[in-house]
Each structure stands twice: as structure tokens, then as C-alpha cells.
Design a protein around this motif. Structure first.
Motif, PDB file in Angstrom:
ATOM      1  N   PHE A 191      -7.829   0.374  -0.306  1.00  0.00           N
ATOM      2  CA  PHE A 191      -6.926   1.437   0.154  1.00  0.00           C
ATOM      3  C   PHE A 191      -6.368   2.282  -0.992  1.00  0.00           C
ATOM      4  CE2 PHE A 191      -3.081   3.359   1.816  1.00  0.00           C
ATOM      5  CZ  PHE A 191      -3.451   3.722   3.092  1.00  0.00           C
ATOM      6  N   GLY A 192      -5.840   1.605  -2.011  1.00  0.00           N
ATOM      7  CA  GLY A 192      -5.214   2.324  -3.131  1.00  0.00           C
ATOM      8  C   GLY A 192      -6.196   3.243  -3.829  1.00  0.00           C
ATOM      9  N   PRO A 224      -6.179  -1.219  -7.987  1.00  0.00           N
ATOM     10  CA  PRO A 224      -6.037   0.035  -8.739  1.00  0.00           C
ATOM     11  C   PRO A 224      -5.672  -0.180 -10.207  1.00  0.00           C
ATOM     12  CG  PRO A 224      -4.678  -0.004  -6.746  1.00  0.00           C
ATOM     13  CD  PRO A 224      -5.074  -1.402  -7.033  1.00  0.00           C
ATOM     14  N   ARG A 256      -5.472  -6.437  -3.207  1.00  0.00           N
ATOM     15  CA  ARG A 256      -5.184  -5.047  -2.894  1.00  0.00           C
ATOM     16  C   ARG A 256      -4.286  -4.426  -3.965  1.00  0.00           C
ATOM     17  NH1 ARG A 256      -1.877  -3.486   2.489  1.00  0.00           N
ATOM     18  NH2 ARG A 256      -0.168  -4.245   1.205  1.00  0.00           N
ATOM     19  N   ALA A 257      -3.298  -5.197  -4.407  1.00  0.00           N
ATOM     20  CA  ALA A 257      -2.353  -4.668  -5.384  1.00  0.00           C
ATOM     21  C   ALA A 257      -2.975  -4.586  -6.773  1.00  0.00           C
ATOM     22  CB  ALA A 257      -1.101  -5.534  -5.410  1.00  0.00           C
ATOM     23  N   THR A 286      -9.000   4.485  -2.606  1.00  0.00           N
ATOM     24  CA  THR A 286      -9.375   5.574  -1.703  1.00  0.00           C
ATOM     25  C   THR A 286      -8.319   6.670  -1.722  1.00  0.00           C
ATOM     26  OG1 THR A 286     -10.364   3.885  -0.321  1.00  0.00           O
ATOM     27  CG2 THR A 286     -10.191   6.071   0.631  1.00  0.00           C
ATOM     28  N   MET A 287      -7.048   6.251  -1.692  1.00  0.00           N
ATOM     29  CA  MET A 287      -5.962   7.231  -1.693  1.00  0.00           C
ATOM     30  C   MET A 287      -5.945   8.020  -2.998  1.00  0.00           C
ATOM     31  SD  MET A 287      -4.527   7.189   1.168  1.00  0.00           S
ATOM     32  CE  MET A 287      -5.906   6.582   2.092  1.00  0.00           C
ATOM     33  N   GLN A 288      -6.379   7.374  -4.079  1.00  0.00           N
ATOM     34  CA  GLN A 288      -6.421   8.074  -5.364  1.00  0.00           C
ATOM     35  C   GLN A 288      -7.616   9.017  -5.440  1.00  0.00           C
ATOM     36  OE1 GLN A 288      -6.344   4.680  -8.028  1.00  0.00           O
ATOM     37  NE2 GLN A 288      -4.281   5.230  -8.697  1.00  0.00           N
TER      38      GLN A 288
END
Lengths: 354, 267, 303
Positions: free
Chosen positions: A105-106, A157, A153-154, A108-110
Motif C-alpha cells: 500500500f505505502g 517503504p 507493511r510498515a 503504491t501510494m508513493q
């Protein structure tokens, strides 16, 4: 470990409420967290440790004070623009996404390229040993597995700092022990600065490079686990971490005089009335009337398996607990009601100013 | 079971009353449905099975028109009210309390609190003036009125869904570099979907069922199914009304079943 | 608060308002705004053929309770109006009582079913709740009317030899309203009983209470907020009922809702209709305020 500072809080204050009902969750806290260390914020619930974490993450704005990351002021930066990631207490895994989508998720958002996201997700899942679960929905995982996904997840990134908000509190004891080892391994392997929040003193002592003890919105003491345990700076730290005895005393030449009149040799710069603290395992039981020993009477014994707690009364009734090894089979050991003497291990007693 | 034990939560007579209540609740509906299949003209004396009342209703131009009107109004009202209710729910949940938030909440739920007859006559007067001033007599008035009173029905399930959603999910998205818009698009909206759909369905059902406001606001020749049925009261009742009722009932039950399946997933 | 905190709070409040504006606009035009029109109309003079003349007058308000004698110009109590008010209030109270008498055991029954069955029973209560009120009123009408299911069945069995004249009486309206509003009683009662800790019953029985004493001393006081909620939720729509008395009361047995309609549609007296509407609104609002206070007390026992 280098001495470079990654995260710094300067005079951070966070007040909630308005008018007469203002509560200072964080009261003028300044702290420096070094690059690559495993730092633990320890304290009872409501002490302000989670608030400090949320200020670092950017979920809250400080009422006053500044937060710095690698020397740059990030106080006003929203969380999505801070290279800091959080492992939430409730994990906060997205229920509508798969494990792999959560981990990616992280990135992808970046706006990272798909191929890079995919490779990094695979790498992260391997790191937390969940390769087989990539396509599952998060609700199909066990608590421990969800915990690993949250970590992956954390970490994906590659943040400069990883914040962990009581991440182990929802796990049972056995899993918690495993995850403690796992977390330490991940921290060593990735070299990322970990800031770990907990109210569990054992967790703090076993995992951390340094511990910051908090109470009532203030930072009470920062130091290595050993410093915190053996050299507590005040009564709160001494009592919150481990068990201890508090004895009222007055400073005299070369030591302190207890309320019984006995003098204990201890170095102190304090004056007047103080409190002497000594851990139960540092109290030695010797024969009654031995020279230099403080005389005491055994009130009762509490059996803990390997250890036995001896609840003792000094001549003036002051209570002291001594932790001794339980007697070997066939030996009588200490008898309730008997008169004995006690000594403190050299350097173990500690003077706290009142 | 012959097991004898003290049933702690049993209160003598309650189960009997409860079962009797359920029977009383469903008996009239069952009779209504049954006699829609009656071959004869009576809604009380069974004269054999037939579907001809359904055929009659189907071939009745007035019923056809009313059905079309009901559906157009209900679809429009559901879409409009759900859209504005979704926005309002996003505005009034999961943020710190602000000046006027109670006012917004009360205003949104106002249609639930005011007796419908009062709103109906008020709208009749107001829209009457507008009709006179503009000359426009179309379905717009009904769509507007339905959209307004459907808002709380759409709002409540959406709000419930939002409140049940873990706020830390959006915090986590922000933490993982999502901008506020990305957070809404990738986290909030997908999770809110079932709530929005549920809200839209309730709004649709509520609009479809409305009698009083429609009766007072409609212009001449703008009967919806419920006002058409109310109008039939003046004549002798035939099972045609039962047939229309049964069809409406079936539609409602289907929609409600979907609604329940949508909202149940939460736990 | 720091400047940044204040900015965030302001931004949050502004967004809250902006997002709510479309809904508020729609409601303002087609739900809340028109109520102001009603209020204004209640102070105008009735027109010759319905509608109003734009002249200030208190006649609408006065004629709620009094009639002016045409010949002497003196005011007398409007008996017909009082009858309608009395019927509305007493029928609404009776509806509430009947709904409670049937609804409490029903709610208790549902709440004490095994978890899996409970959803089904609840669903069975919810279906009538969302089903068209007109359809349900028709259903009950077909049961109780002279040639209806009930009379046909009773005649056929031989219990009666002339049909019972229920339809178009106050009793018919009462039966109808209790029937259509019953789910409104059951649902909040169920919510309250569902939260009730059944271990308290064990404690009650352990401390020598009988079934009746447990019901009166333990259950009822604790689920009281649910009882208040259910009662208000039934009382309020009963008082403003229009469809049920129109279908089952047959025009003669009017309630306030039908009386208001009469003032407008028969073109008789718009200001009176408006004044009646405002009165109804005030009573209903007062009842709802009691409800809100009871509900708050229920959720916050130390408040």
C-alpha cells in the motif's frame, strides 16, 4: 551504534480539552533518539507515551514545541509526507485488501513502479515469513500473522523510523515471547530506528537499547535497561520497574541512618530526609546479631517456586522484603517468626531524594 | 427434552404472547396475499385459485402509469438523497466536534420527527405558490419532496457504517503516504460501499411507500401506486388492490433481504 | 492551542459544514423551510374559497378551541374540535399501551432466543416495519370489515350470527394503529433487553426474588430507557396518524391529522389548519425531547 540523532522532540507539549478541563497529556518533553537504536517508551497507561508517538508520526500536532527528523523541523508536516511508519496497536490492516496489497500500500501510494512494488512486497513477506499468505484476505489470518503483516507493511517503504504502538498487547504470552525475539531480529537486520511503546517493563528491559520511562506526561528517566533498573532516579521509576523496598532515612556522615538507628554506607550528595531503596534480591539474610547486620524478624514467607519472598519487620516495625532462593529439598530454610539479621549487597542500596 | 432445570430468562406467558403477536402480525398480510390469488371478486371468501387479478392490474393503464411514476420518483429520490447523505455523513462523523454539528444532525433527522401530515400541507402550500408562479406542474416537486424526506433514511446506515469503521485504517493510510484524496478513494470509499448501497435501498423503499406527502404534493393525474390504491378506497375493493399490494410487498422483502445481507457483514 | 492545531480544527469544522451543505439545502427547501410557511399562515385570515387573505388575524389560533356564534358574536367552546383532540390523545395512549403489552413479551422472547435464531425473529419484526403502511392498513381492514376474513370465519364457525361491526369505529382505528406501529415498540425494547445482563437475573433469584419480583424490581427498571423510547416512538406517529384513521375510521372518526387535511382540502379554513399543524408539531417535539433525555440517561447512568 552511532551517536547521530534521528528523532528529536524539543519541549513538546500536548494539551487536550479547553478552559478548566485542559489535560496535559505531554508536559514539556525533550528527547533525542539515536539512529539505528531500539528505543522503548515505557510507562503506565495515560502517561503520554502514545501521545508522543502520535506527535512523531504526525497524527497529532503539538500544542507547543517542535519535532525534528534528522535535524529538520517536521512539526507541521502531515503524516503522509513523513518517512516514518507506524505499526498500530490494532494493526489497522485494510480488510478489503489482500495481504500483498496491504504490504504494498505505502509504495503504491508513493507512486513507485509496479515491478518495484511487487519485488519489495515479496522481499518483505519473506522477511516476516508469510510468503504463502500473499493472496489471502487479512481476516483469514491469525493474530500473530496479522501482526507480521502490519510489520511488513510498515517496513516496506523503508522508513527512517518505525513506530510501534504496543504491538504485542493483543497476543498471548507464548506468541508475545516469540514476537519479541522476531522484532529484535528485524530491527538488527534492517538497521531501522525502532521506537517501541509499551507498559510492560519486562518487554522494555529485554528488547531495548535504551528505555525512556514516562509518567504523568513527563519523561522521568532515559537510560539503558540496566541503568534504569539499578540506578532509578526517583521513586516512580524505582517502583514501576521491578519490585523494591523503600526505607525512610536521614543523611549522616558516610551514609544514611534508617529509622531503626542503623547506619547504611552509601554515597549520596543529598541532605536531610531521604528514601533508601533496595531491590529484594539485594537483601541478604544473615545470622541474628552478626556484626554490622540490621536485626529483623521473619513475619511470613511467600513461596514462588525457585524463590521465596521473606516479609521481614525491622526493630521499629518497618517492612522489608527479601528474595531468597527456596531451600533445597530436605533443608529447613528460614522459619517464620525467627529473629535474623540482614545486609544489603555492596552498592545495591540507592538514595532517592524525596 | 425432559431435562428439568430452572430456565433463568423464562417469564411465564411471554413466549405465548410473543408467538401470538407474530401470528397476528402476519395473519392479515397472509390473508392479503392469499386473496390476491382469489378467482372471485371477494377479498374474504375463497373461490379458487387464479392469477387474473394480476393480469387485470398489469393491463390497467392507470396502474401501469402509477407504477412507472413510482419507480421514476423512487430511483431519483434514492440517488439524490443517498448522494447528499453520504457527503453529510462524511462531514458529521469521525471528526472533532465543531460548532453547529448538533444543528446539522438535528436538521438531517428532522423529517423523522415532524408528523408527515404537517410537512405535507406545508409543501402543498409552498409548492402551490411555485406552481402558480412558474406554471411548471411536472414530477420535479415530488422528486424534490421525496429526496428530502429520504435523506435521514439514507444517512443513518451510512453514518453507522462510518462510525463502525476503524478510524486507524485511514490514519494508517496517511502514515503510508496516501494523500487525503487517495485515502478516500482507496480506503474509505471501498469500505463504505455496502453502507451507501444499504442507504440507497432504504431510501428507495421509503420513497416507494410514501402516501401522505405524495397525496398533497402531486398535481392532477400524478398518482403513484400508493395514492392510486388510496383512491381505490372510494370504490368497492377488489382483489386487484391485493395483487398490487402483494407485488409491492414482494419487492420490499427482496430489497430488505439484500439490505440485511449487506449490513450484517459488519460483524 | 497552537496555531497549527487551531488551523486543523478550523479546517475540520469547515469541511464538516461544506460536506453537509447539499443535504441542508435540500432539507431547507423541501422539509424545514415549508414549516415556516405553515407558521406564517396560522396568523392570516381565511380566504372565501380556501387559501388565505394576507391580513393578520388570530382567528386560526382562537378557533382551535372556540367557535364564534354567528348571530351573537360570542365565543363558545368548540365541542367537535375537543372531541377530535380527545380521540387523538386517548387513542394514541391506548395504542401505546396495547403495543407495549404485546411488544414487551415479544421483544423479551426475541432477545432470549439462541443467537442464531435471534436474527431471524428480528428480521420477522423488521419486515412489517418497512412494509408500506397503506398495505398493512389495507390488510387489517380486510380482516376486520363486515364481510372481512374475521367475520366470515366467526360466522362460519358459528360463534356469532351477525357480523361484528368493528370497521369505522374507534376500536378499528385502535386495532389498526396498534398493528402498524407495533414494530416501533418492539425494536427499541429489543435493543434495551439485548444489552441487559442476564446474570442479573441469577443474582435476583439468588437473593430470593420471585419471577414477578425479578421482573418488577430488576428487569423493568433497567430496561426503562427502552420502554420510554418505544412508547414515544409509538405515541408520536399515532398522534399524527392520517392514513390509518382515514382507512379504518371511515371519515367520521377523525383524528388530528385528518382534521388538518379537512381544513385544507375541503378548502374550509387554512389558518386553522396551519395553527393545528403548529400545535401538533409542538406536542410531538416536546414528546421527542422527553425521548432524547431518556435515551441520554439510559446511555449515561451517572449523568
Amino acid at each position: 551504534m552511532t551517536e547521530a540523532v534521528t528523532i528529536e522532540a524539543r519541549n513538546a507539549v500536548k494539551a487536550f480539552g479547553q478552559g478548566d478541563h485542559v489535560v496535559r497529556a505531554l508536559d514539556d518533553v525533550s528527547i533525542q533518539i539515536r539512529k539505528g537504536e531500539f528505543f522503548t517508551l515505557l510507562g503506565p497507561s495515560g502517561c503520554g507515551k502514545t501521545t508522543l508517538l502520535r506527535l512523531i508520526a504526525g497524527f497529532e500536532m503539538p500544542t507547543s514545541g517542535t519535532i525534528l527528523l534528522d535535524g529538520a523541523d517536521i512539526t507541521d508536516l502531515p503524516p503522509n509526507r513523513r518517512p516514518v511508519n507506524t505499526v498500530f496497536q490494532s494493526y489497522a490492516l485494510f480488510p478489503h485488501l489482500t495481504v500483498a496489497e496491504n504490504v504494498g500500500f505505502g509504495l503504491t501510494m508513493q507512486g513507485r513502479p509496479k515491478a518495484e512494488v511487487k519485488a519489495r512486497v515479496a522481499e518483505m513477506l519473506a522477511l516476516v515469513k508469510l510468503e504463502a499468505m500473499a493472496g489471502r484476505k487479512t481476516s483469514q489470518l491469525s493474530g500473530g500473522q496479522q501482526q507480521r503483516v502490519a510489520l511488513a507493511r510498515a517496513l516496506a517503504p523503508q522508513p527512517k523510523v518505525l513506530l510501534l504502538d504496543e504491538p504485542l498487547s493483543a497476543l498471548d504470552l507464548k506468541l508475545r515471547k516469540e514476537m519479541q525475539v522476531e522484532l529484535k531480529r528485524l530491527q538488527t537486520e534492517t538497521g531501522i530506528t525502532f521506537i517501541f511503546v509499551t507498559h510492560d517493563q519486562e518487554e522494555a528491559l529485554t528488547m531495548s537499547d535504551r528505555v525512556g520511562v514516562m509518567s504523568a506526561g513527563k519523561l522521568q528517566q532515559v537510560g539503558s535497561p540496566k541503568e534504569i533498573y539499578t540506578r532509578p532516579v526517583n521513586r516512580f521509576v524505582a517502583s514501576f520497574i521491578g519490585e523494591t523496598n523503600f526505607l525512610p532515612a536521614t543523611v549522616v556522615a558516610g551514609g544514611v541512618r534508617l529509622s531503626t538507628g542503623d547506619v547504611v554506607e552509601v554515597a549520596t550528595a543529598a541532605m536531610g530526609t531521604v528514601t533508601l531503596t533496595v531491590r529484594p534480591e539485594q537483601v541478604r539474610i544473615v545470622g541474628a546479631g552478626e556484626a554490622g547486620a540490621i536485626s529483623a524478624r521473619v513475619k511470613f514467607l511467600v513461596y514462588f517456586g525457585t524463590d521465596t519472598h521473606c516479609h521481614l519487620a525491622l526493630a521499629d516495625g518497618t517492612e522489608v522484603v527479601a528474595r531468597v532462593q527456596s531451600p533445597a529439598s530436605g533443608e529447613a530454610g528460614i522459619v517464620e517468626g525467627s529473629e535474623i539479621g540482614i545486609r544489603f549487597a555492596p552498592g545495591a542500596a540507592q538514595v532517592l531524594e524525596d | 427434552m425432559a431435562e428439568r432445570r430452572f430456565e433463568i430468562s423464562r417469564i411465564p406467558g411471554f413466549a405465548t404472547i410473543a408467538v401470538a403477536t407474530f401470528v397476528m402480525l402476519y395473519l392479515p398480510i397472509a390473508a392479503l396475499v392469499t386473496f390476491s390469488f382469489n378467482a372471485g371478486n371477494s377479498v374474504a371468501v375463497w373461490e379458487g385459485f387464479s392469477l387474473h387479478w394480476y393480469a387485470d392490474a398489469w393491463n390497467n393503464q392507470a396502474v401501469k402509469d402509477a407504477t412507472a411514476r413510482s419507480l421514476i420518483i423512487a430511483v431519483c429520490a434514492a440517488v439524490i438523497s443517498t448522494t447528499v447523505a453520504t457527503l453529510a455523513a462524511m462531514g458529521t462523523t469521525r471528526r472533532a466536534r465543531f460548532r453547529g454539528d448538533t444543528f446539522i444532525y438535528v436538521a438531517i433527522n428532522q423529517p423523522l420527527m415532524v408528523p408527515e401530515i404537517v410537512t405535507a400541507v406545508a409543501l402543498m402550500i409552498l409548492f402551490g405558490m411555485v406552481k402558480e408562479a412558474t406554471g411548471y406542474q411536472g414530477l420535479g416537486y415530488l422528486i424534490l419532496a421525496h429526496s428530502a424526506f429520504c435523506i435521514p433514511f439514507a444517512y443513518l446506515p451510512i453514518r453507522a457504517r462510518l462510525e463502525g469503521m476503524d478510524l486507524s485504517l485511514e490514519t494508517a493510510a496517511g502514515d503510508l503516504y496516501a494523500t487525503p484524496w487517495q485515502t478516500f478513494r482507496h480506503v474509505t470509499l471501498p469500505l463504505l460501499g455496502p453502507g451507501i448501497l444499504a442507504g440507497a435501498m432504504l431510501a428507495f423503499v421509503i420513497s416507494l411507500d410514501d402516501v401522505i406527502i405524495t397525496e398533497f404534493v402531486k398535481s392532477g393525474g400524478q398518482d403513484t401506486l400508493p395514492t392510486y390504491m388510496l383512491g381505490q378506497l372510494r370504490r368497492t375493493m377488489t382483489p386487484e388492490v391485493n395483487a398490487i399490494s402483494t407485488a409491492l410487498l414482494a419487492l420490499t422483502v427482496v430489497l430488505l433481504t439484500i439490505f440485511f445481507l449487506l449490513t450484517r457483514k459488519r460483524d | 492551542m497552537s496555531a497549527a492545531e487551531e488551523r486543523l480544527a478550523r479546517q475540520s469544522a469547515r469541511n464538516g459544514w461544506l460536506l453537509s451543505v447539499p443535504a441542508l439545502l435540500l432539507l431547507g427547501v423541501a422539509a424545514i423551510g415549508p414549516l415556516a410557511v405553515i407558521f406564517v399562515y396560522s396568523f392570516l385570515t381565511p380566504g372565501q374559497y380556501g387559501n388565505v387573505v394576507w391580513e393578520f388575524s388570530l382567528d386560526g389560533w382562537i378557533s382551535i378551541l372556540f367557535t364564534r356564534d354567528i348571530f351573537e358574536g360570542t365565543l363558545g367552546l368548540a365541542d367537535a374540535h375537543l372531541t377530535i383532540f380527545w380521540r387523538s390523545v386517548s387513542l394514541s395512549i391506548m395504542t401505546t399501551v396495547v403495543a407495549f403489552a404485546l411488544g414487551f413479551p415479544t421483544a423479551w422472547f426475541i432477545a432470549t432466543r439462541p443467537a442464531k435464531q435471534r436474527a431471524l425473529w428480528l428480521f420477522l419484526i423488521t419486515i412489517p416495519f418497512w412494509t408500506n403502511l397503506l398495505i398493512r392498513t389495507f390488510a387489517i381492514m380486510e380482516v376486520i370489515r363486515a364481510e372481512g376474513v374475521l367475520n366470515t370465519a366467526l360466522l362460519w364457525i358459528g360463534i356469532i350470527d351477525t357480523p361484528l361491526a368493528i370497521i369505522y369505529t374507534d376500536v378499528a382505528v385502535l386495532i389498526g394503529m396498534a398493528y402498524v406501529y407495533l414494530p416501533l415498540m418492539v425494536l427499541p425494547l429489543f435493543a434495551a433487553i439485548d444489552r441487559f445482563d442476564m446474570r442479573l437475573l441469577e443474582a435476583g433469584y439468588d437473593l430470593y426474588a420471585s419471577r414477578w419480583q425479578v421482573l418488577r424490581r430488576v428487569i423493568l427498571p433497567i430496561v426503562k430507557p427502552g420502554i420510554v423510547a418505544g412508547s414515544i416512538l409509538v405515541f408520536v406517529p399515532s398522534l399524527g396518524a392520517y392514513v390509518t384513521p382515514r382507512v379504518l375510521g371511515g371519515g367520521k372518526n377523525m383524528m388530528i391529522g385528518n382534521f388538518i387535511e379537512l381544513q385544507f382540502l375541503a378548502g374550509r379554513n387554512w389558518p386553522l389548519g396551519a395553527a393545528l399543524s403548529v400545535t401538533l408539531l409542538v406536542i410531538v417535539t416536546a414528546a421527542l425531547l422527553i425521548y432524547v433525555r431518556a435515551a441520554n440517561r439510559g446511555s449515561n447512568p451517572h449523568g
